[in-house]
Design a protein around this motif. Sequence first.
Motif, PDB file in Angstrom:
ATOM      1  N   LEU C 515       0.837  -1.201   0.000  1.00  0.00           N
ATOM      2  CA  LEU C 515       0.000   0.000   0.000  1.00  0.00           C
ATOM      3  C   LEU C 515       0.872   1.251   0.000  1.00  0.00           C
ATOM      4  CD1 LEU C 515      -3.005   0.585   0.047  1.00  0.00           C
ATOM      5  CD2 LEU C 515      -2.857   0.873   2.505  1.00  0.00           C
ATOM      6  N   TYR C 516       1.913   1.207   0.831  1.00  0.00           N
ATOM      7  CA  TYR C 516       2.824   2.349   0.888  1.00  0.00           C
ATOM      8  C   TYR C 516       3.468   2.581  -0.469  1.00  0.00           C
ATOM      9  CZ  TYR C 516       7.118   4.918   1.670  1.00  0.00           C
ATOM     10  OH  TYR C 516       8.132   5.823   1.564  1.00  0.00           O
ATOM     11  N   ASN C 517       3.950   1.483  -1.056  1.00  0.00           N
ATOM     12  CA  ASN C 517       4.626   1.572  -2.347  1.00  0.00           C
ATOM     13  C   ASN C 517       3.681   2.158  -3.391  1.00  0.00           C
ATOM     14  OD1 ASN C 517       6.346   1.208  -4.460  1.00  0.00           O
ATOM     15  ND2 ASN C 517       6.590  -0.994  -4.222  1.00  0.00           N
ATOM     16  N   LEU C 518       2.448   1.677  -3.365  1.00  0.00           N
ATOM     17  CA  LEU C 518       1.455   2.128  -4.347  1.00  0.00           C
ATOM     18  C   LEU C 518       1.212   3.623  -4.213  1.00  0.00           C
ATOM     19  CD1 LEU C 518      -0.374   0.618  -6.403  1.00  0.00           C
ATOM     20  CD2 LEU C 518      -2.162   0.705  -4.687  1.00  0.00           C
ATOM     21  N   ILE C 519       0.986   4.047  -2.971  1.00  0.00           N
ATOM     22  CA  ILE C 519       0.631   5.448  -2.775  1.00  0.00           C
ATOM     23  C   ILE C 519       1.849   6.341  -2.980  1.00  0.00           C
ATOM     24  CG2 ILE C 519      -0.156   7.115  -1.052  1.00  0.00           C
ATOM     25  CD1 ILE C 519      -1.898   4.808   0.077  1.00  0.00           C
ATOM     26  N   HIS C 520       2.963   5.905  -2.420  1.00  0.00           N
ATOM     27  CA  HIS C 520       4.158   6.735  -2.515  1.00  0.00           C
ATOM     28  C   HIS C 520       4.583   6.912  -3.965  1.00  0.00           C
ATOM     29  CE1 HIS C 520       8.469   7.744  -2.257  1.00  0.00           C
ATOM     30  NE2 HIS C 520       8.062   8.455  -1.204  1.00  0.00           N
ATOM     31  N   SER C 521       4.606   5.792  -4.697  1.00  0.00           N
ATOM     32  CA  SER C 521       5.088   5.916  -6.066  1.00  0.00           C
ATOM     33  C   SER C 521       4.079   6.653  -6.938  1.00  0.00           C
ATOM     34  CB  SER C 521       5.369   4.540  -6.663  1.00  0.00           C
ATOM     35  OG  SER C 521       4.172   3.812  -6.743  1.00  0.00           O
ATOM     36  N   ARG C 522       2.802   6.616  -6.540  1.00  0.00           N
ATOM     37  CA  ARG C 522       1.810   7.336  -7.317  1.00  0.00           C
ATOM     38  C   ARG C 522       2.150   8.828  -7.349  1.00  0.00           C
ATOM     39  NH1 ARG C 522      -0.311  10.283  -9.609  1.00  0.00           N
ATOM     40  NH2 ARG C 522      -2.478  10.745 -10.133  1.00  0.00           N
ATOM     41  N   PHE C 523       2.655   9.328  -6.212  1.00  0.00           N
ATOM     42  CA  PHE C 523       2.890  10.764  -6.155  1.00  0.00           C
ATOM     43  C   PHE C 523       4.367  11.131  -6.304  1.00  0.00           C
ATOM     44  CE2 PHE C 523      -1.127  10.129  -3.919  1.00  0.00           C
ATOM     45  CZ  PHE C 523      -1.929  10.983  -4.669  1.00  0.00           C
ATOM     46  N   TRP C 524       5.221  10.277  -5.762  1.00  0.00           N
ATOM     47  CA  TRP C 524       6.617  10.689  -5.718  1.00  0.00           C
ATOM     48  C   TRP C 524       7.555   9.756  -6.481  1.00  0.00           C
ATOM     49  CZ3 TRP C 524       3.502  10.635  -1.228  1.00  0.00           C
ATOM     50  CH2 TRP C 524       3.071  11.898  -0.840  1.00  0.00           C
ATOM     51  N   GLY C 525       7.013   8.763  -7.142  1.00  0.00           N
ATOM     52  CA  GLY C 525       7.866   7.838  -7.880  1.00  0.00           C
ATOM     53  C   GLY C 525       8.511   8.525  -9.070  1.00  0.00           C
ATOM     54  N   PRO C 526       9.618   7.962  -9.560  1.00  0.00           N
ATOM     55  CA  PRO C 526      10.241   8.541 -10.752  1.00  0.00           C
ATOM     56  C   PRO C 526       9.306   8.403 -11.947  1.00  0.00           C
ATOM     57  CG  PRO C 526      11.305   6.480 -10.150  1.00  0.00           C
ATOM     58  CD  PRO C 526      10.327   6.785  -9.068  1.00  0.00           C
ATOM     59  N   PRO C 527       9.277   9.388 -12.838  1.00  0.00           N
ATOM     60  CA  PRO C 527       8.368   9.326 -13.978  1.00  0.00           C
ATOM     61  C   PRO C 527       8.652   8.091 -14.827  1.00  0.00           C
ATOM     62  CG  PRO C 527       9.402  11.475 -13.822  1.00  0.00           C
ATOM     63  CD  PRO C 527      10.091  10.604 -12.830  1.00  0.00           C
ATOM     64  N   ALA C 528       7.584   7.489 -15.328  1.00  0.00           N
ATOM     65  CA  ALA C 528       7.753   6.262 -16.103  1.00  0.00           C
ATOM     66  C   ALA C 528       7.944   6.606 -17.574  1.00  0.00           C
ATOM     67  CB  ALA C 528       6.520   5.383 -15.935  1.00  0.00           C
ATOM     68  N   PRO C 529       8.911   5.946 -18.214  1.00  0.00           N
ATOM     69  CA  PRO C 529       9.029   6.110 -19.663  1.00  0.00           C
ATOM     70  C   PRO C 529       7.876   5.413 -20.370  1.00  0.00           C
ATOM     71  CG  PRO C 529      10.597   4.486 -18.871  1.00  0.00           C
ATOM     72  CD  PRO C 529       9.915   5.041 -17.669  1.00  0.00           C
ATOM     73  N   VAL C 530       7.834   5.559 -21.688  1.00  0.00           N
ATOM     74  CA  VAL C 530       6.734   4.962 -22.450  1.00  0.00           C
ATOM     75  C   VAL C 530       6.766   3.443 -22.330  1.00  0.00           C
ATOM     76  CG1 VAL C 530       5.818   4.610 -24.764  1.00  0.00           C
ATOM     77  CG2 VAL C 530       6.509   6.882 -24.032  1.00  0.00           C
ATOM     78  N   ASN C 531       7.973   2.880 -22.415  1.00  0.00           N
ATOM     79  CA  ASN C 531       8.059   1.420 -22.451  1.00  0.00           C
ATOM     80  C   ASN C 531       9.143   0.910 -21.515  1.00  0.00           C
ATOM     81  OD1 ASN C 531       7.920  -1.240 -23.116  1.00  0.00           O
ATOM     82  ND2 ASN C 531       8.434  -0.974 -25.286  1.00  0.00           N
ATOM     83  N   PRO C 532       8.871   0.956 -20.208  1.00  0.00           N
ATOM     84  CA  PRO C 532       9.943   0.625 -19.255  1.00  0.00           C
ATOM     85  C   PRO C 532      10.385  -0.830 -19.317  1.00  0.00           C
ATOM     86  CG  PRO C 532       7.849   0.900 -18.130  1.00  0.00           C
ATOM     87  CD  PRO C 532       7.624   1.307 -19.540  1.00  0.00           C
TER      88      PRO C 532
END
Lengths: 266, 103, 589, 207
Positions: C515-532
């Motif tokens: 849950l933490y990972n989900l919420i944290h990365s939703r707001f503060w995660g590194p931007p995702a490229p088009v095709n990671p």
Amino acid sequence: MGKFFAVTVAIIAILSAIPIVMNYWGPPADISTHGAAIDDQLHETMWEAGVSFLAAQLVLALFVWQFAGRGRNDKLKNFPGGAKWLVIAAFLFVGTEILALGVIGQKAWATVYFAAPDKDAVTVQAQAGQFAFYFRYPGPDGKFGTPRPDKIDEGNQNFFGLDPENDVASRDDIVAGELAVPVNRQVNLLMHSKDVGHSFYVRELRIQQDFVPGLDLAVHFTATKTGQYEIVCTQLCGLGHYNMKAYLNVLSQEDFDKWLKDKSAQ
Amino acid sequence: MNTTTTPNASGKSNGMATTYVVYVTILAIAVYQVCFAMMAGPQPMLMLALAILQASIAVMYFMHLAAERQVLALALIPYTIFVLFMMNMIWSDSVRLLHMRPH
Amino acid sequence: MSEAAAHHGPPQGFIRKYVFSLDHKIIGLQYYGLALVAVFVGMFLSWLMRFHLVWPNAAIPGLQLLSKVGAPGGLITPEYYLSLLTMHGTLMVFFVLTNAPFAAFGNYFLPIQIGAEDMAFPRFNMMSFWTTFVAFVVLLAAFVVPDGPPISGWTAYAPLSAIGKDAGPGLDMGQNLWGISIAIFCIASLLGSLNFIATTLDLRAKGMTLMRMPLSTWAWFVTSCIALLAFAVLLPACLLLVLDRVAGTSFFVPAGLVVSDHLQPHSGGSPLLWQHLFWFFGHPEVYIAILPAMGIVSHILINSMRKPLLSHKVVIGSMMAIGFLSYMVWGHHMFLSGMNPFSALVFSFPTLMITIPATVLTLIWLGSLYGSRLQITAASLFALGFISMFVSGGVSGFFLAQPSIDIYLHATYFVVGHFHLVMGVAAIFGVFAGTYFWMPKMTGRMMNETLGKIHFWLSFVGAYCIFMPFHYLGLAGNVRRYSSFVDDFMAPLMPVHKFITIAALCTGAAQLIFLYNLIHSRFWGPPAPVNPWNATSLEWTVPSPPPWNNFGGVHPVVYHDPYQYSVEGAKEDFIMQNSPEQVKTTVRS
Amino acid sequence: MSQANLAVDPHAAVMEESPFAIPSSKLVMWLFIISDAVTFGAFLFAYGYIRNASTDWPTPFEHASIWNALLMTFILVTSSLTILFAVRAAQNDDRAGAFKWTLITAGGGTLFAILHLREWSSLIGEGVRMFQNPWGAPMFGATFFTITGLHMLHVIGGVIALTVVALTYRAGRYSAKHIEIWSLYWHFVDIVWMFVVPMVYLLNMKR
């Protein structure tokens, strides 16, 4: 990380198999004539399922161990034979299992459900209600009185709704809170539910059957060992479900006759 | 394969003659059912068979399934019939209920 | 309406954009959110149950706030235990296992994977989510009605569920709400599956033939075909149940029942009818939960292995075979329920036959792993974990498919272990795999891989620690749905129960990492490229997150099979589905 | 759902062809119909199950009610015919004709519902309730009212839908396609009735 996964899966698979192989938590010893067939079936299935389980988990572990983390320069390989042989293998392997267990193995089921009860079987009626079992024996006349739902009165111990004033057959009926049966004699258990769905489960007897309201079923069994065994309800029947139980007393023929006599004297 | 919409499925191509025939047939079957039931008593299997007959011609010609691509009928009908057919497994219990009721 | 998204422009305003959105992606996220709430509520309920089982006399502070009657002083009463059990099962089966892998990911990715701008019927889509939401609220309302949630289990076996408050607490208003909620849910699922089927068949991009659809799309498609007719049977069952309860009819109640010293006025029905109708839906439902997970896992594994599965067609065929067989086997839930014993044999055989397509799938996954270039990521770990769980849960099905063994194992913890592993944990692992794999696309932010892997290890080992011992308990004859074990027979098994409870508490707590990972990365995660992930299917050709009409108004054209990985001679080691690049030799078999 | 009838099939240029070559909305109507057929099927199975297990199932329908049911069949099948006229007119761009025939169909449905309600009220007058009747197994009322009630709900829903479709069509926002799709629904309601008559009426005819 891949190797770690492989090791974990292998350890989990082997650890899971150990209690089974060691027979640490198995069914309690069987006390019925038909139970051996069920136990054999369980045992055989355990072997086949266990081998499939271990094989699949260990192959998963092996392949992940071998092939995780390989880079672009490692050569890709295809599974020898490809999908076709795997499909054939699945059909052969599982098909054999289905034939062995699913078709031939249905004998155990047939011995419980398809054979008619013996003529001289002891007939007992079991009634399940929230949250107790009651058992009724026909008494010396060999006839059950007709139960009437509107006469049921738990306060006056009339659990079956008998009407001795008008119904002669019901006068000598013996009602008990425990199921006493003679050893090595077939018992034909007529099952009736008073209110909601219940179930009759005796682990040692390898018998489980639901009580269905509105449908009177019968199961028959022969107990081969004297002793006291637990009858539990396995069909969710309300708040006291966890507490709904009775005892099966397997008695020698003399003890059983004496028990009946004592009961009818009461 | 034809990539444009086929001018099917709407009675345009097959005229109204079929429709009238189907209309009359369905009504005739309905009348037959009623007369039969009144004279000889309702025979469940016969009644059901006639209803299925009515339904199938209605599906085929009123709903124009016959004029659609065959694959549509092949996708819909066997699937539905299979599911309804499987439900017939409940009958044996219904019969038991009759014979094994309490008291 | 093939014009699909063409008739809704970019949405304006918060309500149109995020609440009553017609955008399949927002609706997918809404379903995901709903499932997330439901799964945590459901998990919390299972904690309470596990806690009560091993420490029945320890008060849980504050629980009396949830229910004064059910948990006076924080102590769970037996009937409240059954309420928790019912709500846990209903929430998990309907609102998590049906919603998360099928409705949530399906809504988000099915249109993108086939190159469509939106679902075929965006309004239906919105309606289906909000109908599901209403069903969810109605179900949760059972917690606050005076007599509490129903105690009849998620299967709501009649007559316990049909005769009202005489039968026990929770069976008055709570059970009504249950029936209404599930009926509403059926309508929502119906709308959803209609939409999925139409979208898959009609909105495929040029070149996206049926055989070029990714396996996840295939799984959602097959699932929606199952759901279409399965929920159509549950709906009348629930309506009749509600009628029995509020209109005094007795479809499911026979004559002459004496409940709480009252002779019930019902007559003419049969509990077996309810069981037949319920399980006629109930067994297909199991595959509604697991098939999408199979598709998602295949999709992810192929990407991590950098090579296609041994056979695309066999996998699709197996999924269809499972769907077909799923309608023929519902009676295996009813071997001992008073059903005709001959029917038991008839149902047993197709049940065992389901093992064949399931084994084929497993062998294809395992065989495909051979010689691959498997990359270990959080997503691929969960996908591998899915296979392991699927096998573990699957083999125990072999026992329960046989009526003779079912005599001993029915209604024991063996069954609980079986369906939790294969339908619960395996499907949830599919959802986790999908989350780690697709969240970058859905939110535009990368999730934390390290936390994801920690989450995997704790969940994987934890799930085995919880559910493997269930099988042992069942083999020893420990019956399920007991709020406490009052008899001597169970006493020696209590240490196992304690172990399970501790494992459950830990594993549940580990989900907070997720849950933490989900919420944290939703707001503060590194931007995702088009095709990671260097993946090939169409969802990786659009920006993360995709714009409202997915492909920016361009209609993609598909040139390849979905999984062109490790293509020799290609510019990179993979070829996107919409790349016109042609290479002569491929490794596909 | 759509705002205009696109003359050009969107499949033709930019998309893979649909395997059935019908508009999605028509496909969805078909899928809804099979799903609903299974729902009705489950009701009829439940009725058969309960009836079969009852010893005192009443068979109260006099010949008059059977003739009434036959009249209702006639009305419903005829309305199936009139909706076909509507579809045909719409396809020939005869907007006035299509509008007229759709409304006539809806009128037929209304007449059907009125006849049905009249029958219900006469049954209720005779003492039939959801779980009570003067003749025998009380479940008779429950099965009768649920099956015919669900069917009548479909008829009433269809009447409303047809009226809306007719008005929207006349306003020019709907095309022949919509009339055709709703005609499928209307035929389906008709087909369900074909099963209801023998199963619910004829089998329960007074003997």
